[in-house]
Write a protein that holds these residues in place. Structure first.
Motif, PDB file in Angstrom:
ATOM      1  N   ASN A 597       0.806  -8.171 -49.157  1.00  0.00           N
ATOM      2  CA  ASN A 597       0.787  -7.969 -49.033  1.00  0.00           C
ATOM      3  C   ASN A 597       2.007  -7.639 -50.785  1.00  0.00           C
ATOM      4  O   ASN A 597       1.895  -8.391 -52.023  1.00  0.00           O
ATOM      5  CB  ASN A 597       2.408  -9.075 -49.219  1.00  0.00           C
ATOM      6  CG  ASN A 597       4.323  -7.918 -48.413  1.00  0.00           C
ATOM      7  OD1 ASN A 597       4.019  -7.405 -48.733  1.00  0.00           O
ATOM      8  ND2 ASN A 597       5.182  -8.624 -48.743  1.00  0.00           N
ATOM      9  N   THR A 598       1.105  -6.209 -50.550  1.00  0.00           N
ATOM     10  CA  THR A 598       1.229  -5.572 -51.979  1.00  0.00           C
ATOM     11  C   THR A 598       3.104  -4.963 -52.126  1.00  0.00           C
ATOM     12  O   THR A 598       3.824  -4.663 -53.416  1.00  0.00           O
ATOM     13  CB  THR A 598       0.359  -4.020 -52.275  1.00  0.00           C
ATOM     14  OG1 THR A 598       0.527  -3.078 -51.380  1.00  0.00           O
ATOM     15  CG2 THR A 598      -0.312  -5.304 -52.722  1.00  0.00           C
ATOM     16  N   GLY A 599       3.858  -4.834 -51.068  1.00  0.00           N
ATOM     17  CA  GLY A 599       5.027  -4.010 -51.592  1.00  0.00           C
ATOM     18  C   GLY A 599       6.286  -4.925 -51.686  1.00  0.00           C
ATOM     19  O   GLY A 599       6.792  -4.083 -52.667  1.00  0.00           O
ATOM     20  N   ASP A 624       4.882   3.141 -53.760  1.00  0.00           N
ATOM     21  CA  ASP A 624       3.460   2.567 -53.402  1.00  0.00           C
ATOM     22  C   ASP A 624       3.966   2.022 -52.671  1.00  0.00           C
ATOM     23  O   ASP A 624       3.289   1.243 -51.442  1.00  0.00           O
ATOM     24  CB  ASP A 624       3.039   2.450 -54.382  1.00  0.00           C
ATOM     25  CG  ASP A 624       1.825   3.647 -55.420  1.00  0.00           C
ATOM     26  OD1 ASP A 624       1.668   4.456 -55.080  1.00  0.00           O
ATOM     27  OD2 ASP A 624       2.063   3.048 -56.475  1.00  0.00           O
ATOM     28  N   ALA A 625       5.462   1.068 -52.483  1.00  0.00           N
ATOM     29  CA  ALA A 625       6.185   0.428 -52.060  1.00  0.00           C
ATOM     30  C   ALA A 625       5.991   1.159 -50.433  1.00  0.00           C
ATOM     31  O   ALA A 625       6.002   0.439 -49.446  1.00  0.00           O
ATOM     32  CB  ALA A 625       7.344  -0.323 -52.426  1.00  0.00           C
ATOM     33  N   GLU A 627       4.885   3.252 -48.858  1.00  0.00           N
ATOM     34  CA  GLU A 627       3.520   3.735 -48.970  1.00  0.00           C
ATOM     35  C   GLU A 627       3.165   1.969 -47.987  1.00  0.00           C
ATOM     36  O   GLU A 627       2.029   2.234 -47.113  1.00  0.00           O
ATOM     37  CB  GLU A 627       2.316   4.215 -49.399  1.00  0.00           C
ATOM     38  CG  GLU A 627       0.902   4.680 -49.226  1.00  0.00           C
ATOM     39  CD  GLU A 627       0.301   5.106 -49.807  1.00  0.00           C
ATOM     40  OE1 GLU A 627      -1.080   5.407 -50.014  1.00  0.00           O
ATOM     41  OE2 GLU A 627       0.574   5.172 -50.893  1.00  0.00           O
ATOM     42  N   ALA A 628       3.684   1.160 -49.059  1.00  0.00           N
ATOM     43  CA  ALA A 628       2.151  -0.346 -48.502  1.00  0.00           C
ATOM     44  C   ALA A 628       3.387  -0.900 -47.025  1.00  0.00           C
ATOM     45  O   ALA A 628       2.660  -1.528 -46.096  1.00  0.00           O
ATOM     46  CB  ALA A 628       2.181  -1.134 -49.222  1.00  0.00           C
ATOM     47  N   ASP A 629       4.508  -0.404 -47.239  1.00  0.00           N
ATOM     48  CA  ASP A 629       5.029  -1.162 -45.816  1.00  0.00           C
ATOM     49  C   ASP A 629       6.178   0.483 -45.931  1.00  0.00           C
ATOM     50  O   ASP A 629       7.764   0.256 -46.212  1.00  0.00           O
ATOM     51  CB  ASP A 629       5.783  -2.113 -46.005  1.00  0.00           C
ATOM     52  CG  ASP A 629       6.156  -2.547 -45.392  1.00  0.00           C
ATOM     53  OD1 ASP A 629       7.101  -1.977 -44.211  1.00  0.00           O
ATOM     54  OD2 ASP A 629       7.252  -4.285 -45.430  1.00  0.00           O
ATOM     55  N   SER A 630       6.552   0.935 -44.862  1.00  0.00           N
ATOM     56  CA  SER A 630       7.236   1.799 -44.810  1.00  0.00           C
ATOM     57  C   SER A 630       8.400   1.520 -44.033  1.00  0.00           C
ATOM     58  O   SER A 630       9.698   2.456 -43.587  1.00  0.00           O
ATOM     59  CB  SER A 630       6.863   3.390 -43.304  1.00  0.00           C
ATOM     60  OG  SER A 630       6.151   2.492 -42.745  1.00  0.00           O
ATOM     61  N   SER A 632      10.417  -1.314 -44.665  1.00  0.00           N
ATOM     62  CA  SER A 632      11.271  -1.927 -44.991  1.00  0.00           C
ATOM     63  C   SER A 632      12.144  -1.025 -46.612  1.00  0.00           C
ATOM     64  O   SER A 632      11.327   0.183 -46.993  1.00  0.00           O
ATOM     65  CB  SER A 632      10.250  -2.306 -46.450  1.00  0.00           C
ATOM     66  OG  SER A 632      10.836  -2.986 -47.284  1.00  0.00           O
ATOM     67  N   GLY A 635      11.625  -0.521 -50.016  1.00  0.00           N
ATOM     68  CA  GLY A 635      11.011   0.621 -51.311  1.00  0.00           C
ATOM     69  C   GLY A 635      12.127   2.022 -51.202  1.00  0.00           C
ATOM     70  O   GLY A 635      11.833   2.723 -52.317  1.00  0.00           O
TER      71      GLY A 635
END
Length: 672
Positions: A597-599, A624-625, A627-630, A632, A635
């Motif tokens: 989980n990078t977001g 980038d966050a 992109e990792a979890d749209s 949430s 971000g």
């Protein structure tokens, strides 16, 4: 079934090999090859119009080599049949005999020639480049053998002479030693302190001595043993594992002599005729004898025949066992045959042969499955067999060390070296001393492998020594030793794998102490070295030390996941204390470990960068966050803040609106 077809060049005709059951790499040195091969299940046949003068197995199984008339040795890739490189071009008319050094690095070719060069050429067994040209012999060479430590080469010639040569310089160390006939066999003893020769003598009543034993350090003759050895190229001598007995084969009989006194201990007839050759299996459990057109198998201890004979249509000129004893190669006029011994020998004689170790299938299965008590019981039975005692004591010592029965392990190790000095005996002794806390003594005892001249694979033994150093608690010294080996070896995969295992073990210790930075450094380097190697040497390390190399890459990644939370917590603490630079460093460390989980980490690092107005970097983290979890909202929250800092207010408002929309539509009560 796989097929190799290698097109010949010039006068060489195509070579076709049919593989029905893959053995280890085999080396066939033949007097010219042509025609094609046929086969049936469990058998590989290579047809030729010439004699198969010598057959040898090597371990890696990647290439097949063939020597030919004109003194050529060619090689082909086993997996696809492609010819590899240029042929070895010796100076002889024929490559008559050959031997592979125990360290598997050197190939010695004994040359036969009616008009050309006579002597021995030594080639790099992997690169196939000539490394030594041993001169000083005036006749064709009919016997070659390496010393156990691969530092000396013994030769026998058609003009009744034997020699020992330095592998380092090619200098003659011993000889010429005069005999009474063709010196058809030379054999170093298991410890290398003696060597035996057999000369082709047809009538011992004339006073000739067929078998002689010499001191290999000074060439002093120790024994003369009368006998009838066929004046024909053959491997007519074999030492017992402990060097106390010497077997000879000739004229369809085998004799066993006391190697100290020369007295005859036993003899028995074998099926077939002449010429006769003899060889001891790698696992030391059985003897193979070829006589005429027959192969027969005999128990090493009882000298009773085992299994069934193998009959060939023609006289067998040469044979060799594969390193795992599961396959036998035979050479005759016009054909080389590789045959599986499964179904021919009882299963208890077919064992798992590993570097320095030899265990039967039941012991190996129990050992690898962790049933060490069962292995201990099976090895106790092996100790009752005198021919297996030294090895069985050493291997039981290792098992008892794994069971933490240190005193019993030490007793077994001492018994092993008392019966016969061996590499595995010294390793077992060192491991038992580690368990008893005597670390300095453990390293000192292990070094006896080198001072006693038993080492046959120096780099691998140095790797084992590094592991012993690691087990003694000198972790960084051990890793440094492995790094040094990685710098000098050609095939680095084994050493990189062991280094990765050391890093994993040491990182676990550091994590338990809270030293996350050093642990992460070790684990990241280990992770970046993937993929790792598997193979016999790793199996040996696993059996001895209990190190588990299965799914090593997964273990490293799981350990790295365990480092993420501490770095994240330290970043959170730095933000709380208004230390954004430290927070960025800690979050970056966590992100470098490839978290699932990078977001969330990117959101936190974006906030820390915004604290010191690094708006572009903060925006990149926010994007980038997303992109990792749209789905949430956080971000978008950080994107809004970064865009606002960059005075891009319209875009900032769009990000803020999207954040509110995600919050309102979320089913997560914490977000709402």
């Amino acid at each position: 079934m796989g097929q190799l077809h290698a097109a010949g060049a010039g006068y060489l005709c195509p070579l076709t090999l049919y593989f029905y059951q893959a053995p280890s790499l085999f080396l066939c040195i033949v007097d010219g090859m042509q025609s094609t091969g046929t086969g049936r299940s469990g058998i590989i046949e290579i047809n030729s119009q010439h004699e198969m003068c010598a057959v040898l197995f090597a371990e890696d199984g990647k290439q097949v080599l063939g020597g030919a008339s004109g003194g050529l040795v060619r090689r082909w890739q086993v997996d696809d049949g492609r010819e590899v490189g240029e042929p070895i071009r010796t100076g002889g008319e024929h490559v008559h005999v050959a031997a592979l050094s125990p360290d598997r690095k050197s190939l010695a070719c004994g040359l036969w020639s009616g008009y050309g060069r006579k002597g021995v050429e030594v080639w790099d067994a992997k690169a196939h480049k000539e490394i030594l040209d041993i001169k000083g012999q005036t006749s064709s060479v009919c016997a070659v053998d390496f010393s156990p430590d691969s530092t000396k080469l013994a030769t026998g010639t058609y003009d009744y002479l034997a020699f020992i040569w330095s592998m380092a310089t090619g200098e003659m160390l011993i000889g010429p030693l005069q005999h009474d006939g063709y010196v058809v066999t030379v054999r170093f003893s298991p410890t290398g302190d003696r060597f035996a020769t057999a000369s082709g003598v047809e009538n011992p009543d004339l006073g000739a001595k067929a078998i002689r034993i010499y001191n290999s350090e000074n060439g002093v003759q120790l024994l003369n043993i009368p006998g009838r050895i066929r004046a024909h190229y053959s491997k007519s001598l074999a030492w017992s594992p402990d060097g106390r007995q010497l077997f000879s084969a000739s004229y369809n009989e085998v004799k066993c002599f006391d190697s100290s006194s020369g007295s005859l201990l036993s003899q028995w007839s074998v099926p077939g005729g002449t010429p006769a050759s003899i060889s001891l299996s790698y696992n030391k459990k059985f003897i193979v004898v070829s006589a005429g057109n027959s192969l027969s198998f005999w128990d090493t201890s009882t000298h009773q025949q085992i299994g069934s004979d193998i009959k060939h249509a023609r006289t067998i000129f040469s044979f060799a066992l594969s390193p795992n004893d599961h396959c036998i190669a035979t050479g005759e006029l016009g054909k080389l045959t590789l045959r599986s011994l499964h179904g021919i020998l009882p299963s208890l004689y077919l064992t798992v042969n590993l570097p320095f170790m030899c265990i039967d299938d039941a012991e190996f299965k129990s050992w690898t499955q962790g049933d060490l008590t069962r292995v201990e019981q099976l090895l106790t039975k092996d100790i009752a067999d005198p021919s297996l005692q030294a090895l069985a004591f050493a291997q039981r010592s290792l098992v008892r060390s794994r069971l933490k029965r240190w005193d019993m392990a030490m007793d077994d190790a001492k018994m092993s070296t008392l019966v016969q000095r061996s590499v595995i005996g010294y390793i077992a002794n060192a491991v038992a001393r580690i368990g008893n806390g005597d670390h300095e003594s453990a390293i000192r005892v292990f070094d006896l492998v080198f001072t006693d001249g038993l080492a046959t694979d120096n780099n691998f033994l140095l790797l084992i020594k590094a592991i012993i150093v690691f087990e003694c608690g000198k972790h960084h010294d051990a890793i440094s030793r492995v790094d040094d080996l990685i710098d000098i070896v050609d095939d680095k995969s084994l050493y990189i794998t062991v280094r990765a295992q050391m890093s994993l073990l040491l990182a676990g210790m550091l994590l338990n102490k809270g030293d996350y930075d050093r642990a992460m450094e070790l684990l990241v380097r280990a992770r970046d070295a993937i993929p790792f190697q598997s193979g016999a040497r790793l199996v040996v390390i696993s059996l001895i030390f209990g190190w588990d190399f299965d799914r090593l890459d997964v273990a490293i990644r799981l350990q790295l996941q365990g480092c993420i939370k501490p770095f994240e917590d330290r970043g959170d603490a730095a933000v709380y204390t208004q230390n954004p630079n430290e927070a960025i460093l800690q979050y970056s460390s966590a992100l470098s470990l490839n978290p699932s989980n990078t977001g969330g980490l990117l959101v936190k690092r974006s906030k820390a960068r915004a604290m010191i107005e690094l708006w572009e970097e903060a925006l990149k983290d926010a994007n980038d966050a997303i992109e990792a979890d749209s789905q949430s909202p956080w971000g978008y929250e950080r994107r809004h803040a970064a865009l606002h800092g960059l005075q891009r207010y319209d875009e900032a408002m769009d990000a803020f609106t999207r954040m509110l929309s995600l919050i309102e539509g979320s089913v997560d009560q914490d977000i709402r």
